[in-house]
Write an enzyme that holds these catalytic residues in place. Structure first.
Site, PDB file in Angstrom:
ATOM      1  N   LYS A   1       1.135  -1.397  -0.319  1.00  0.00           N
ATOM      2  CA  LYS A   1      -0.384   0.291  -0.269  1.00  0.00           C
ATOM      3  C   LYS A   1       1.230   1.369  -0.541  1.00  0.00           C
ATOM      4  CE  LYS A   1      -0.982   0.105   4.586  1.00  0.00           C
ATOM      5  NZ  LYS A   1      -0.182   1.633   4.931  1.00  0.00           N
ATOM      6  N   THR A   2       2.096   1.105   0.992  1.00  0.00           N
ATOM      7  CA  THR A   2       3.303   2.543   0.443  1.00  0.00           C
ATOM      8  C   THR A   2       3.322   2.866  -0.335  1.00  0.00           C
ATOM      9  OG1 THR A   2       3.671   1.687   3.149  1.00  0.00           O
ATOM     10  CG2 THR A   2       4.899   3.333   1.849  1.00  0.00           C
TER      11      THR A   2
ATOM     12  N   ASP B   1      -3.737   7.673   4.975  1.00  0.00           N
ATOM     13  CA  ASP B   1      -2.632   6.066   5.115  1.00  0.00           C
ATOM     14  C   ASP B   1      -3.304   5.765   6.173  1.00  0.00           C
ATOM     15  OD1 ASP B   1      -1.508   3.410   4.870  1.00  0.00           O
ATOM     16  OD2 ASP B   1       0.137   5.280   5.560  1.00  0.00           O
ATOM     17  N   GLU B   2      -3.812   4.472   6.428  1.00  0.00           N
ATOM     18  CA  GLU B   2      -4.031   3.827   7.675  1.00  0.00           C
ATOM     19  C   GLU B   2      -5.591   4.182   8.567  1.00  0.00           C
ATOM     20  OE1 GLU B   2      -2.925   1.287   8.483  1.00  0.00           O
ATOM     21  OE2 GLU B   2      -0.135   1.128   8.577  1.00  0.00           O
TER      22      GLU B   2
ATOM     23  N   GLN C   1      -7.381  -5.088   9.774  1.00  0.00           N
ATOM     24  CA  GLN C   1      -6.040  -4.836  11.248  1.00  0.00           C
ATOM     25  C   GLN C   1      -6.792  -3.443  11.844  1.00  0.00           C
ATOM     26  OE1 GLN C   1      -1.702  -4.628   8.814  1.00  0.00           O
ATOM     27  NE2 GLN C   1      -3.309  -4.942   7.210  1.00  0.00           N
TER      28      GLN C   1
ATOM     29  N   ARG D   1       2.408 -11.158  10.244  1.00  0.00           N
ATOM     30  CA  ARG D   1       3.886 -10.299  10.461  1.00  0.00           C
ATOM     31  C   ARG D   1       5.169 -11.293   9.987  1.00  0.00           C
ATOM     32  NH1 ARG D   1       2.159  -5.602   9.626  1.00  0.00           N
ATOM     33  NH2 ARG D   1       0.389  -7.206   9.155  1.00  0.00           N
TER      34      ARG D   1
END
Length: 725
Positions: free
Chosen positions: A32-33, A219-220, A250, A594
């Site tokens: 996504k970044t 973002d987020e 998340q 993770r």
């Protein structure tokens, strides 16, 4: 430019979409970044959008810096002009530029937690409140909750009624708000709330800031709260483009106000929005993804999606159920050492846990073995006492506010007592000045105290003059020397604290290079917002952290430990019902994703004093698809309660029950009984209990108080297995 090369079809659609409102549902490890930064570059390069018309809102300063670096690299320019910041930093810029409208100075103070507690200390003294009865954190949470609920101090006092504690909290709320106003300070909650109030009172100001941007990206987005969302909508208005990126699976910060329904029902507020799924994972193996997907699918309140990957690997998820905490830590660290011997660096491995207290036994075992480790997300750089003290000294040069004054007036000790400070505060309030400025207003203090205060005043004023011709780094060095603070640390041999102050100078240097036109006041404003500086050394050390701290990170190998019902999922969250269980399941999903190549999950049985019951494996483990998980150790099967076995060795001897050596077969009433840790029993005298440990012919049993832990002969006739109810 080749920045579009290598994007998968969904990523390409997200980068090049012309839709005014865009929602990107970005799964873990889906890049996504890269999509966000590439979209910014695409807007500038292909759509000819002016960089300064683009606003990017991130969750942390670290993320903002990373995005800025990526954009600069792709554009081959450090001066791209894109606004990239946290929402709090954005609000500071708005409030500073509109300071006249809010009747505050441009260099208003941002009160951190220590400053907030300092104000409460004054309130407690005024209202004779005992901190042991009503602690500061409780009151600060109370204040924040009232602010977000739009409840004024007067309304809070009316709501308190005759309940003493509630009345005291309301009084502290009123005192706190008044004190912030007196010293021209905002706390973190105020930054967003006051910006919204500013827009409410002055529609032209809101229109002005809407006009500053044409494209807004968040973002987020799964972590935003209602106030943050309100601000984003106000800035978007009717014409600006809005792109939000997040993963509802998340959302793990509901305790901080995050509302998963905002991203889930975003299309209700913006019916014309386009939704694109980023569901190709570039991080994990198919096995790990299938395991994580099979767990999160049990949540009902979500947008259905399934991550997939083209990565290749054969390692199954390993679940080991151990007899106790010691056995669990040995099992995990035996595997850590084996992987390290096979060539895997320690820093490529992480131990994740639901709560901080679970690290205790692992830290003990790590120290015993001499394995280097770091606790990630521990005491942050700017939160360290010596850094706060140094910054408070620098605030004396810019704002000389009361909070900074009170922090350093006796650091090092100058003999200024509480009585003197109270008199100085009274004088300041009488004249509407700061405590520092009140020194020259003839406060009612002793001649000795007056002399000390004047000396301090002269010293600070000399710093202000010194700063006119020197950089902020030179100023800090000068202040540390002339204040006596450096000498204090040297005399106490505080080497680490002195090294941290040197690191602060390095931080200043980096800031000056990045923002050559900035001044000390702007640096101090930045520091007050910058709470996530990554100051971990780049050493080869095992990482240990809570799952919340692991958000956004990735490791070759991950050990998720302490996965027992009541621990993970957390018992308090489970008491919230369906909503709490779904939050915990999202947390497990974050933990599992993770891992890049290997995922270990462990739990331990036996009696838990936190839970006041026997530990049982987490329900989330049972939700993992059976074809991707390998159960070892004491894993009990729901259908026949049998014990799975593993090849015996030293590393497993304490947490695997070998039939010949570890199971005690005891004749009672003519039957063979197999006692094992976690088994429920009853005793003719002590009542019901739980087997904590089997020691050859003896067992340790935890009974209810007042009996507690008892060591009994396993063959005792008074001891019986409890029948299933």
């Amino acid at each position: 430019m080749n920045y579009l090369e290598g994007l998968n079809p969904n990523q390409y659609s997200a980068v090049t979409s012309q839709n005014r409102i865009l929602r990107l549902i970005a799964g873990a490890g889906s890049g996504k970044t890269r999509v966000l930064t590439t979209r910014i570059v695409y807007l500038i390069d292909k759509m000819h959008v002016a960089p300064w018309k683009i606003l990017g809102i991130t969750f942390t300063n670290k993320a903002a810096n990373e995005m800025n670096e990526r954009v600069a690299k792709m554009l081959d320019s450090d001066q791209n002009g894109v606004w990239l910041s946290t929402i709090h930093s954005l609000c500071v810029r708005i409030l500073r530029q509109e300071a006249q409208a809010i009747a505050y100075p441009r260099n208003f103070t941002i009160a951190d937690v220590d400053d907030q507690k300092s104000i409460l200390k004054e309130a407690y003294r005024q209202y004779d409140i005992d901190v042991k009865v009503l602690n500061y954190n409780t009151v600060l949470n109370y204040i924040a909750n009232n602010k977000y609920a739009k409840i004024t101090p007067d309304e809070a006092l009316a709501n308190a009624g005759v309940m003493l504690n509630e009345k005291n909290k309301a009084l502290c709320y009123a005192f706190y708000q008044q004190r912030l106003k007196q010293i021209y300070a905002f706390d973190f909650d105020d930054l967003i709330i006051e910006t919204i109030h500013l827009f409410d009172r002055f529609p032209m100001v809101q229109a002005k800031w809407q006009g500053k941007f044409s494209h807004i990206m968040v973002d987020e987005f799964q972590d935003v709260d209602r106030y943050e969302y309100d601000l984003v909508k106000r800035l978007t208005g009717r014409t600006n483009h809005l792109c939000v990126v997040g993963d509802p699976d998340q959302t793990i910060y509901t305790w901080r106000g995050a509302d998963v329904n905002i991203i889930l029902h975003f299309d209700s507020d913006f019916p014309d929005c386009q939704t694109i799924f980023l569901n190709e994972n570039y991080r994990s193996t198919p096995v790990i993804l299938k395991g994580a997907n099979s767990v999160i699918e049990h949540n009902k309140n979500r947008i259905k999606k399934e991550l997939y990957t083209n990565n290749k690997a054969d390692n199954k998820i390993i679940h080991c159920s151990c007899a106790n905490e010691e056995a669990e830590s040995r099992y995990v660290l035996d595997n850590v050492e084996k992987l390290h011997r096979d060539g895997l660096d320690y820093h490529d491995m992480a131990i994740l846990y639901r709560s901080n207290y679970l690290s205790r036994q692992f830290e003990k075992e790590l120290l015993d073995r001499g394995i280097p480790y770091v606790i990630y997300g521990g005491m942050k750089f700017y939160e360290r006492a010596e850094i706060k003290n140094a910054l408070a000294y620098l605030r004396m040069v810019t704002t000389h506010d009361d909070l900074a004054f009170k922090r350093i007036i006796n650091m090092p000790r100058r003999g200024i007592g509480e009585k003197t400070l109270d008199a100085l505060l009274a004088c300041a309030q009488e004249h509407g000045s700061t405590m520092f400025d009140a020194i020259s207003l003839n406060p009612d203090v002793s001649s000795k105290a007056k002399s000390t205060l004047v000396d301090f005043e002269n010293m600070v004023r000399s710093w202000i003059i010194y700063h006119q011709d020197h950089t902020m780094i030179e100023l800090l060095d000068h202040v540390l020397a002339t204040s006596g603070y450096r000498t204090l640390l040297e005399s106490e041999r505080e080497t680490d604290r002195l090294e941290n102050l040197k690191e602060l100078m390095n931080d200043m240097q980096s800031y000056m290079l990045r923002y050559p036109d900035s001044d000390l006041d702007e640096y101090l404003q930045m520091v007050s917002l910058y709470g996530d500086k990554d100051d971990q050394k780049n050493e080869d050390a095992l990482r240990m952290m809570t799952v919340h701290s692991a958000k956004g990170l990735e490791f070759d190998t991950v050990f998720v430990v302490g996965m027992s019902d009541g621990v993970f999922p957390n018992e308090r969250a489970m008491n919230e019902g369906h909503r709490g269980e779904e939050e915990e399941r999202r947390l497990a999903y974050v933990a599992f994703t993770r891992a890049k190549k290997r995922l270990f999950i462990t739990d331990c049985q036996g009696f838990s004093y936190q839970l006041q019951s026997a530990r049982m494996p987490s329900r989330f483990i049972k939700e993992i698809s059976a074809d991707v998980i390998e159960n070892t150790g004491l894993s009990e099967q729901a259908n026949n309660r049998t014990i799975m076995r593993h090849t015996p060795s030293r590393m497993y001897e304490d947490h695997i029950l070998d039939r010949e050596e570890k199971e005690d077969m005891v004749l009672t009433t003519g039957k063979v009984v197999k006692y094992r840790p976690g088994q429920k029993v009853s005793h003719d005298t002590y009542g019901d209990g739980i087997i904590v440990k089997v020691e050859g012919p003896f067992v340790q049993v935890a009974f209810s108080l007042p009996h507690g832990l008892k060591r009994l002969g396993a063959a005792a006739k008074q001891l019986h297995p409890r029948m299933k109810s």
